[in-house]
Design a protein around this motif. Structure first.
Motif, PDB file in Angstrom:
ATOM      1  N   THR A 145       0.829  -1.209   0.000  1.00 22.09           N
ATOM      2  CA  THR A 145       0.000   0.000   0.000  1.00 22.09           C
ATOM      3  C   THR A 145       0.863   1.258   0.000  1.00 22.09           C
ATOM      4  OG1 THR A 145      -0.158   0.112   2.428  1.00 22.09           O
ATOM      5  CG2 THR A 145      -1.829  -1.199   1.256  1.00 22.09           C
ATOM      6  N   ASP A 146       2.171   1.103   0.189  1.00 24.92           N
ATOM      7  CA  ASP A 146       3.105   2.225   0.153  1.00 24.92           C
ATOM      8  C   ASP A 146       3.248   2.697  -1.297  1.00 24.92           C
ATOM      9  OD1 ASP A 146       5.347   3.897   0.108  1.00 24.92           O
ATOM     10  OD2 ASP A 146       6.501   2.646   1.462  1.00 24.92           O
ATOM     11  N   PRO A 147       3.021   3.984  -1.570  1.00 24.83           N
ATOM     12  CA  PRO A 147       3.144   4.485  -2.947  1.00 24.83           C
ATOM     13  C   PRO A 147       4.535   4.260  -3.551  1.00 24.83           C
ATOM     14  CG  PRO A 147       2.098   6.125  -1.554  1.00 24.83           C
ATOM     15  CD  PRO A 147       2.562   5.019  -0.648  1.00 24.83           C
ATOM     16  N   ALA A 148       5.550   4.065  -2.731  1.00 23.57           N
ATOM     17  CA  ALA A 148       6.904   3.840  -3.240  1.00 23.57           C
ATOM     18  C   ALA A 148       7.149   2.379  -3.619  1.00 23.57           C
ATOM     19  CB  ALA A 148       7.931   4.275  -2.192  1.00 23.57           C
ATOM     20  N   TRP A 149       6.137   1.492  -3.425  1.00 23.00           N
ATOM     21  CA  TRP A 149       6.306   0.089  -3.777  1.00 23.00           C
ATOM     22  C   TRP A 149       5.739  -0.169  -5.153  1.00 23.00           C
ATOM     23  CZ3 TRP A 149       3.866  -4.442  -5.136  1.00 23.00           C
ATOM     24  CH2 TRP A 149       4.613  -5.613  -4.954  1.00 23.00           C
ATOM     25  N   SER A 178       9.926  -2.966   3.397  1.00 21.05           N
ATOM     26  CA  SER A 178       9.311  -1.666   3.598  1.00 21.05           C
ATOM     27  C   SER A 178       8.698  -1.647   4.980  1.00 21.05           C
ATOM     28  CB  SER A 178       8.203  -1.426   2.563  1.00 21.05           C
ATOM     29  OG  SER A 178       8.751  -1.411   1.276  1.00 21.05           O
ATOM     30  N   PRO A 179       8.510  -0.462   5.567  1.00 18.21           N
ATOM     31  CA  PRO A 179       7.899  -0.399   6.893  1.00 18.21           C
ATOM     32  C   PRO A 179       6.484  -0.962   6.871  1.00 18.21           C
ATOM     33  CG  PRO A 179       8.561   1.792   6.110  1.00 18.21           C
ATOM     34  CD  PRO A 179       8.834   0.817   5.015  1.00 18.21           C
ATOM     35  N   ALA A 180       6.091  -1.562   7.962  1.00 20.61           N
ATOM     36  CA  ALA A 180       4.751  -2.140   8.062  1.00 20.61           C
ATOM     37  C   ALA A 180       3.745  -1.070   8.435  1.00 20.61           C
ATOM     38  CB  ALA A 180       4.743  -3.236   9.113  1.00 20.61           C
ATOM     39  N   SER A 181       2.506  -1.284   8.027  1.00 22.66           N
ATOM     40  CA  SER A 181       1.400  -0.437   8.432  1.00 22.66           C
ATOM     41  C   SER A 181       0.175  -1.315   8.563  1.00 22.66           C
ATOM     42  CB  SER A 181       1.176   0.687   7.420  1.00 22.66           C
ATOM     43  OG  SER A 181       0.799   0.154   6.173  1.00 22.66           O
ATOM     44  N   PRO A 182      -0.862  -0.851   9.274  1.00 21.24           N
ATOM     45  CA  PRO A 182      -2.036  -1.703   9.493  1.00 21.24           C
ATOM     46  C   PRO A 182      -2.732  -2.069   8.193  1.00 21.24           C
ATOM     47  CG  PRO A 182      -2.130   0.316  10.818  1.00 21.24           C
ATOM     48  CD  PRO A 182      -0.968   0.441   9.896  1.00 21.24           C
ATOM     49  N   GLY A 183      -3.390  -3.225   8.187  1.00 24.77           N
ATOM     50  CA  GLY A 183      -4.172  -3.672   7.036  1.00 24.77           C
ATOM     51  C   GLY A 183      -3.298  -4.328   5.993  1.00 24.77           C
TER      52      GLY A 183
END
Length: 118
Positions: free
Chosen positions: A66-70, A97-102
């Motif tokens: 979900t990271d725009p840089a991925w 990449s760093p984790a984020s919820p979902g």
């Protein structure tokens, strides 16, 4: 669907986005000419490595899709000849990449020359 696609496109690259503890690679047994990547957050990939046999997780990739840089930009020092995501996840230069919820959950077999799977 993934098994049929790989039968028609044995050189495909399969991506299981939001793989969780799915053992699809073990169940569909991709041909040795195909690549299979299970993509999920770093914590989930760590759990996969603890809980699933290696045959069920041929290429684990810890990433936040979900990271725009991925996906990360490819460079000659980190990309492999076939893999769009760089080196095998177990290698020292694997990217995370760093984790984020979902977590998105879909499986998308992909082949750069195959067009859209039907």
């Amino acid at each position: 669907m993934a098994r049929r696609f790989l039968a028609r496109h044995p050189d495909a690259i399969g991506l299981d986005l939001g793989a969780g503890l799915d053992s699809r690679a073990l169940r569909i047994a991709p041909p040795p000419t195909a690549e299979w990547h299970d993509v999920d957050f770093p914590e989930v990939i760590a759990a996969r490595r603890r809980l699933l046999p290696e045959a069920a997780r041929p290429h684990d990739l810890a990433a936040d899709v979900t990271d725009p840089a991925w996906p990360p930009a490819r460079s000659p020092s980190t990309a492999t000849a076939r893999s769009p995501c760089g080196p095998r996840s177990g290698s020292p230069s694997a990217r995370t990449s760093p984790a984020s919820p979902g977590s998105p959950a879909s499986t998308t077999p992909a082949s750069p020359n195959a067009g859209t799977p039907s």
